[in-house]
Every structure is written in structure tokens, then in C-alpha cells.
Design a protein around this motif. Structure first.
Motif, PDB file in Angstrom:
ATOM      1  N   ASP A  81       5.190  -2.950 -20.735  1.00  0.00           N
ATOM      2  CA  ASP A  81       4.024  -2.850 -20.978  1.00  0.00           C
ATOM      3  C   ASP A  81       3.667  -3.310 -19.355  1.00  0.00           C
ATOM      4  O   ASP A  81       3.930  -4.573 -19.526  1.00  0.00           O
ATOM      5  CB  ASP A  81       3.300  -2.627 -21.256  1.00  0.00           C
ATOM      6  CG  ASP A  81       3.610  -1.761 -23.555  1.00  0.00           C
ATOM      7  OD1 ASP A  81       4.123  -0.971 -23.220  1.00  0.00           O
ATOM      8  OD2 ASP A  81       2.833  -2.911 -24.376  1.00  0.00           O
ATOM      9  N   ILE A  82       2.658  -2.627 -18.886  1.00  0.00           N
ATOM     10  CA  ILE A  82       2.132  -3.738 -17.447  1.00  0.00           C
ATOM     11  C   ILE A  82       1.020  -4.386 -18.002  1.00  0.00           C
ATOM     12  O   ILE A  82       0.072  -4.338 -18.617  1.00  0.00           O
ATOM     13  CB  ILE A  82       1.786  -2.576 -17.153  1.00  0.00           C
ATOM     14  CG1 ILE A  82       2.538  -0.909 -16.092  1.00  0.00           C
ATOM     15  CG2 ILE A  82       0.993  -2.663 -15.570  1.00  0.00           C
ATOM     16  CD1 ILE A  82       2.370  -0.212 -15.427  1.00  0.00           C
ATOM     17  N   VAL A  83       1.310  -5.669 -17.474  1.00  0.00           N
ATOM     18  CA  VAL A  83      -0.138  -6.720 -18.036  1.00  0.00           C
ATOM     19  C   VAL A  83      -1.160  -6.683 -17.227  1.00  0.00           C
ATOM     20  O   VAL A  83      -2.012  -6.931 -17.330  1.00  0.00           O
ATOM     21  CB  VAL A  83       0.368  -8.091 -18.197  1.00  0.00           C
ATOM     22  CG1 VAL A  83      -0.502  -9.186 -18.452  1.00  0.00           C
ATOM     23  CG2 VAL A  83       1.613  -7.851 -19.526  1.00  0.00           C
ATOM     24  N   GLY A  84      -0.638  -6.750 -16.408  1.00  0.00           N
ATOM     25  CA  GLY A  84      -2.033  -6.945 -14.646  1.00  0.00           C
ATOM     26  C   GLY A  84      -0.920  -7.312 -13.084  1.00  0.00           C
ATOM     27  O   GLY A  84       0.605  -6.599 -13.171  1.00  0.00           O
ATOM     28  N   ASP A  85      -2.185  -6.764 -12.604  1.00  0.00           N
ATOM     29  CA  ASP A  85      -1.658  -7.005 -10.941  1.00  0.00           C
ATOM     30  C   ASP A  85      -1.283  -8.661 -10.473  1.00  0.00           C
ATOM     31  O   ASP A  85      -1.962  -9.494 -11.200  1.00  0.00           O
ATOM     32  CB  ASP A  85      -2.169  -6.406 -10.093  1.00  0.00           C
ATOM     33  CG  ASP A  85      -1.820  -4.767 -10.132  1.00  0.00           C
ATOM     34  OD1 ASP A  85      -1.187  -4.467 -10.744  1.00  0.00           O
ATOM     35  OD2 ASP A  85      -3.613  -4.167 -10.184  1.00  0.00           O
ATOM     36  N   ALA A  86      -0.437  -8.806  -9.995  1.00  0.00           N
ATOM     37  CA  ALA A  86       0.091  -9.964  -9.220  1.00  0.00           C
ATOM     38  C   ALA A  86       0.160  -9.846  -7.685  1.00  0.00           C
ATOM     39  O   ALA A  86       0.315  -9.305  -6.754  1.00  0.00           O
ATOM     40  CB  ALA A  86       0.761 -11.247  -9.868  1.00  0.00           C
ATOM     41  N   ALA A  87      -0.617 -11.556  -7.041  1.00  0.00           N
ATOM     42  CA  ALA A  87       0.295 -11.652  -5.805  1.00  0.00           C
ATOM     43  C   ALA A  87       0.702 -12.465  -5.743  1.00  0.00           C
ATOM     44  O   ALA A  87       0.638 -13.655  -5.752  1.00  0.00           O
ATOM     45  CB  ALA A  87      -1.082 -11.047  -4.630  1.00  0.00           C
ATOM     46  N   GLY A  88       2.021 -12.567  -4.282  1.00  0.00           N
ATOM     47  CA  GLY A  88       2.366 -13.443  -3.976  1.00  0.00           C
ATOM     48  C   GLY A  88       1.908 -14.350  -3.029  1.00  0.00           C
ATOM     49  O   GLY A  88       0.545 -14.968  -2.545  1.00  0.00           O
ATOM     50  N   PRO A  89       2.471 -16.053  -2.474  1.00  0.00           N
ATOM     51  CA  PRO A  89       1.858 -16.464  -1.033  1.00  0.00           C
ATOM     52  C   PRO A  89       1.284 -16.386  -0.167  1.00  0.00           C
ATOM     53  O   PRO A  89       1.918 -15.196   0.244  1.00  0.00           O
ATOM     54  CB  PRO A  89       2.848 -17.815  -1.157  1.00  0.00           C
ATOM     55  CG  PRO A  89       3.780 -16.844  -1.468  1.00  0.00           C
ATOM     56  CD  PRO A  89       3.910 -15.953  -2.684  1.00  0.00           C
ATOM     57  N   LYS A  90       0.566 -16.424   0.731  1.00  0.00           N
ATOM     58  CA  LYS A  90       0.524 -15.715   1.822  1.00  0.00           C
ATOM     59  C   LYS A  90       0.924 -16.633   2.566  1.00  0.00           C
ATOM     60  O   LYS A  90       1.402 -17.746   2.475  1.00  0.00           O
ATOM     61  CB  LYS A  90      -1.331 -16.995   2.108  1.00  0.00           C
ATOM     62  CG  LYS A  90      -1.379 -16.022   3.972  1.00  0.00           C
ATOM     63  CD  LYS A  90      -2.239 -14.720   4.190  1.00  0.00           C
ATOM     64  CE  LYS A  90      -2.374 -14.538   4.697  1.00  0.00           C
ATOM     65  NZ  LYS A  90      -3.721 -13.331   4.382  1.00  0.00           N
ATOM     66  N   GLN A 110       2.474 -10.209  -0.352  1.00  0.00           N
ATOM     67  CA  GLN A 110       3.360  -9.671  -1.292  1.00  0.00           C
ATOM     68  C   GLN A 110       2.136  -8.681  -2.898  1.00  0.00           C
ATOM     69  O   GLN A 110       1.830 -10.237  -3.309  1.00  0.00           O
ATOM     70  CB  GLN A 110       5.175  -9.412  -1.637  1.00  0.00           C
ATOM     71  CG  GLN A 110       5.286  -8.494  -2.025  1.00  0.00           C
ATOM     72  CD  GLN A 110       6.074  -7.856  -1.199  1.00  0.00           C
ATOM     73  OE1 GLN A 110       6.008  -7.441  -0.707  1.00  0.00           O
ATOM     74  NE2 GLN A 110       5.905  -6.847  -1.871  1.00  0.00           N
ATOM     75  N   ARG A 111       2.331  -8.125  -2.330  1.00  0.00           N
ATOM     76  CA  ARG A 111       1.938  -7.596  -4.335  1.00  0.00           C
ATOM     77  C   ARG A 111       3.149  -7.353  -4.905  1.00  0.00           C
ATOM     78  O   ARG A 111       3.685  -6.954  -5.099  1.00  0.00           O
ATOM     79  CB  ARG A 111       0.960  -6.004  -3.964  1.00  0.00           C
ATOM     80  CG  ARG A 111      -0.272  -5.926  -3.160  1.00  0.00           C
ATOM     81  CD  ARG A 111      -1.332  -7.026  -3.367  1.00  0.00           C
ATOM     82  NE  ARG A 111      -1.885  -7.314  -1.927  1.00  0.00           N
ATOM     83  CZ  ARG A 111      -3.102  -8.173  -2.562  1.00  0.00           C
ATOM     84  NH1 ARG A 111      -2.522  -9.157  -3.251  1.00  0.00           N
ATOM     85  NH2 ARG A 111      -4.068  -8.316  -1.222  1.00  0.00           N
TER      86      ARG A 111
END
Length: 156
Positions: A81-90, A110-111
């Protein structure tokens, strides 16, 4: 005199470890090791939060049994199940060329998508229940009343 306690003497091995089921799945061009109820961060996937996805298994380990045969592994499904979105370091990048005044500053983030593994099992165990009937029994049960109805119509 005090005797030292060794790590190996804190109970039997079978009591400390329980058999664990995990799988190696392909997701986003990478291979990830996943176990049941684990949250894994993978490359961005299409879909909304709460939707379910299926990942192809490459290897399944069920306790002492290792399944790597492509024909047998193909029957296994890993659902998540998809929990949510996240983003990597800049990530900051600077392009500079000496003595020309050329300077460029770029950035990238990065997404990712976080997924929770909800099941590792074969297709048969996930989709079929013990009380399923085949289509043949249903068709034969319907055929008898029609035959009886046609026989009664011919008599009248």
C-alpha cells in the motif's frame, strides 16, 4: 567469583529467532529486500496514498526455504500500500569556467514514494478461498430447471 554472561547463552536459538519471510523485489530499476509490515522508500510511483500495488518478486526466502526458480517465483505476489510521498536530500551543483565569467548554479531533489508491504504469498493463497466452486457446477445446476421447464411446456 562472577562468571561473565556470553551472548550465546541467553536462551535457545529457536526461542530467540522465529522464521522470517522476506522477498527481493524489483521496483524502479532497483532491487529491494522487503519483509511483511515494512515501510520501504522506492522511486516515485504513480498512484494515490492508500492505493494498492503489486511488485514482481525475484527471490523469496521462507524460513529455511529459498525460492529462486523463475517458474516458482513467478507465482508469488508481493502486495503493498502506498503510504505517502517523500523527497531526498537537496543536491547543489555549480558549473564554473575559469576566466570567462561562466557560472551556473543548479539544484535537484529526488522524489520518492513510501510503501508498506502488506503481503507476500502465492496467487492461490491470496485469491482463492476454501468455499469456491468452479463454473461447471453452476452451469449444470442451471441447466436442469430449464430442461424440466421445456419438458413441462411440451406436455401442455
Amino acid at each position: 567469583m562472577v562468571t561473565p554472561v556470553c551472548r550465546g547463552t541467553q536462551g535457545k536459538r529457536k526461542e530467540r529467532e522465529r522464521p522470517r519471510v522476506y522477498a527481493i523485489v524489483r521496483c524502479g530499476g532497483r532491487q529491494e529486500k522487503v519483509a511483511l509490515d515494512e515501510v520501504v522508500t522506492v522511486d516515485k510511483l504513480p498512484g494515490e496514498t492508500g492505493s494498492s500495488i503489486t511488485l514482481p518478486a525475484l527471490l523469496v526466502v521462507d524460513g529455511e526455504r529459498v525460492i529462486s526458480d523463475p517458474a516458482e517465483v513467478g507465482r508469488y505476489l508481493v502486495t503493498a500500500d502506498i503510504v505517502g510521498d517523500a523527497a531526498g536530500p537537496k543536491i547543489n551543483m555549480i558549473h564554473y569556467r575559469n576566466k570567462t565569467g561562466y557560472r551556473r548554479r543548479l539544484g535537484h531533489r529526488q522524489r520518492y514514494t513510501q510503501v508498506r508491504i502488506t503481503g507476500i504469498g502465492t496467487e492461490g493463497s491470496d485469491t482463492k478461498g476454501p468455499d469456491t466452486k468452479g463454473p461447471d457446477t453452476k452451469g449444470k445446476a442451471e441447466a436442469k430447471p430449464k430442461a424440466q421447464a421445456s419438458a413441462q411446456a411440451q406436455e401442455d
